[in-house]
Design a protein around this motif. Structure first.
Motif, PDB file in Angstrom:
ATOM      1  N   UNK A  80       0.850  -1.191   0.000  1.00 30.18           N
ATOM      2  CA  UNK A  80       0.000   0.000   0.000  1.00 30.18           C
ATOM      3  C   UNK A  80       0.881   1.235   0.000  1.00 30.18           C
ATOM      4  N   UNK A  81       0.336   2.357  -0.474  1.00 31.31           N
ATOM      5  CA  UNK A  81       1.026   3.611  -0.246  1.00 31.31           C
ATOM      6  C   UNK A  81       0.568   4.118   1.124  1.00 31.31           C
ATOM      7  N   UNK A  82       1.223   5.113   1.648  1.00 31.36           N
ATOM      8  CA  UNK A  82       0.922   5.578   3.005  1.00 31.36           C
ATOM      9  C   UNK A  82      -0.530   6.010   3.161  1.00 31.36           C
ATOM     10  N   UNK A  83      -1.044   6.689   2.142  1.00 27.93           N
ATOM     11  CA  UNK A  83      -2.418   7.187   2.209  1.00 27.93           C
ATOM     12  C   UNK A  83      -3.442   6.044   2.198  1.00 27.93           C
ATOM     13  N   UNK A  84      -3.248   5.083   1.306  1.00 26.13           N
ATOM     14  CA  UNK A  84      -4.211   3.986   1.225  1.00 26.13           C
ATOM     15  C   UNK A  84      -4.123   3.063   2.444  1.00 26.13           C
ATOM     16  N   UNK A  85      -2.924   2.893   3.012  1.00 28.96           N
ATOM     17  CA  UNK A  85      -2.792   2.074   4.215  1.00 28.96           C
ATOM     18  C   UNK A  85      -3.460   2.765   5.405  1.00 28.96           C
ATOM     19  N   UNK A  86      -3.318   4.060   5.500  1.00 28.02           N
ATOM     20  CA  UNK A  86      -3.974   4.821   6.563  1.00 28.02           C
ATOM     21  C   UNK A  86      -5.493   4.730   6.429  1.00 28.02           C
ATOM     22  N   UNK A  87      -5.993   4.788   5.203  1.00 21.59           N
ATOM     23  CA  UNK A  87      -7.432   4.655   4.962  1.00 21.59           C
ATOM     24  C   UNK A  87      -7.918   3.263   5.356  1.00 21.59           C
ATOM     25  N   UNK A  88      -7.137   2.236   5.026  1.00 22.07           N
ATOM     26  CA  UNK A  88      -7.483   0.865   5.408  1.00 22.07           C
ATOM     27  C   UNK A  88      -7.556   0.730   6.930  1.00 22.07           C
ATOM     28  N   UNK A  89      -6.567   1.252   7.622  1.00 21.06           N
ATOM     29  CA  UNK A  89      -6.566   1.191   9.086  1.00 21.06           C
ATOM     30  C   UNK A  89      -7.773   1.922   9.666  1.00 21.06           C
ATOM     31  N   UNK A  90      -8.098   3.051   9.079  1.00 22.75           N
ATOM     32  CA  UNK A  90      -9.260   3.808   9.535  1.00 22.75           C
ATOM     33  C   UNK A  90     -10.545   3.006   9.337  1.00 22.75           C
ATOM     34  N   UNK A  91     -10.680   2.360   8.175  1.00 23.40           N
ATOM     35  CA  UNK A  91     -11.876   1.548   7.897  1.00 23.40           C
ATOM     36  C   UNK A  91     -11.991   0.339   8.813  1.00 23.40           C
TER      37      UNK A  91
END
Length: 137
Positions: A101-112
């Protein structure tokens, strides 16, 4: 949880026959939960068999269905159908690696997933329950 450990599975086992889960659920779906709840013992005693099934079979089926309708919530019935009658669920381990993942998409995944980055290392292990019939080979 196996078929026999569920509340509905235990009722079917006690009142009828564990092989008849589909018949009981089909009867409930055909007649409706609220209608089955109103069936009395006297009405059950008057039920007759036919050329295919015995009187005892019919009465046991209706008695079992009535007990399920009175003792179980509709959501338990839906879950029982989904997990134990018309599909065979299997559990698969799914690994998600941070490097994919890129940092942004990994952060979004963690948030979800309602996870904090401090709770997660370099990978996330998920358990996916799927119907094995829907998997592509």
């Amino acid at each position: 949880m196996t078929y026999y450990e569920t509340k509905i599975g235990k009722i079917i086992e006690e009142e009828f026959d564990s092989r008849m889960g589909n018949a009981v659920v089909s009867y409930i779906m055909d007649k409706g939960i609220s209608n089955i709840k109103e069936i009395t013992d006297e009405q059950i005693e008057k039920l007759e068999g036919n050329g295919l099934i015995t009187q005892d079979f019919v009465q046991s089926l209706v008695r079992c269905a009535r007990r399920i309708c009175n003792e179980c919530e509709w959501i338990e019935l839906i879950e029982f159908i989904r997990l134990h009658l018309w599909c065979t669920p299997t559990v698969h381990d799914v690994y998600l690696y941070k490097e994919d993942f890129n940092d942004e998409s990994f952060a979004e995944l963690l948030d979800n997933l309602d996870l904090d980055e401090s709770e997660v290392g370099e990978e996330i292990k998920l358990f996916a329950v799927v119907d094995k019939d829907c998997l592509k080979e």
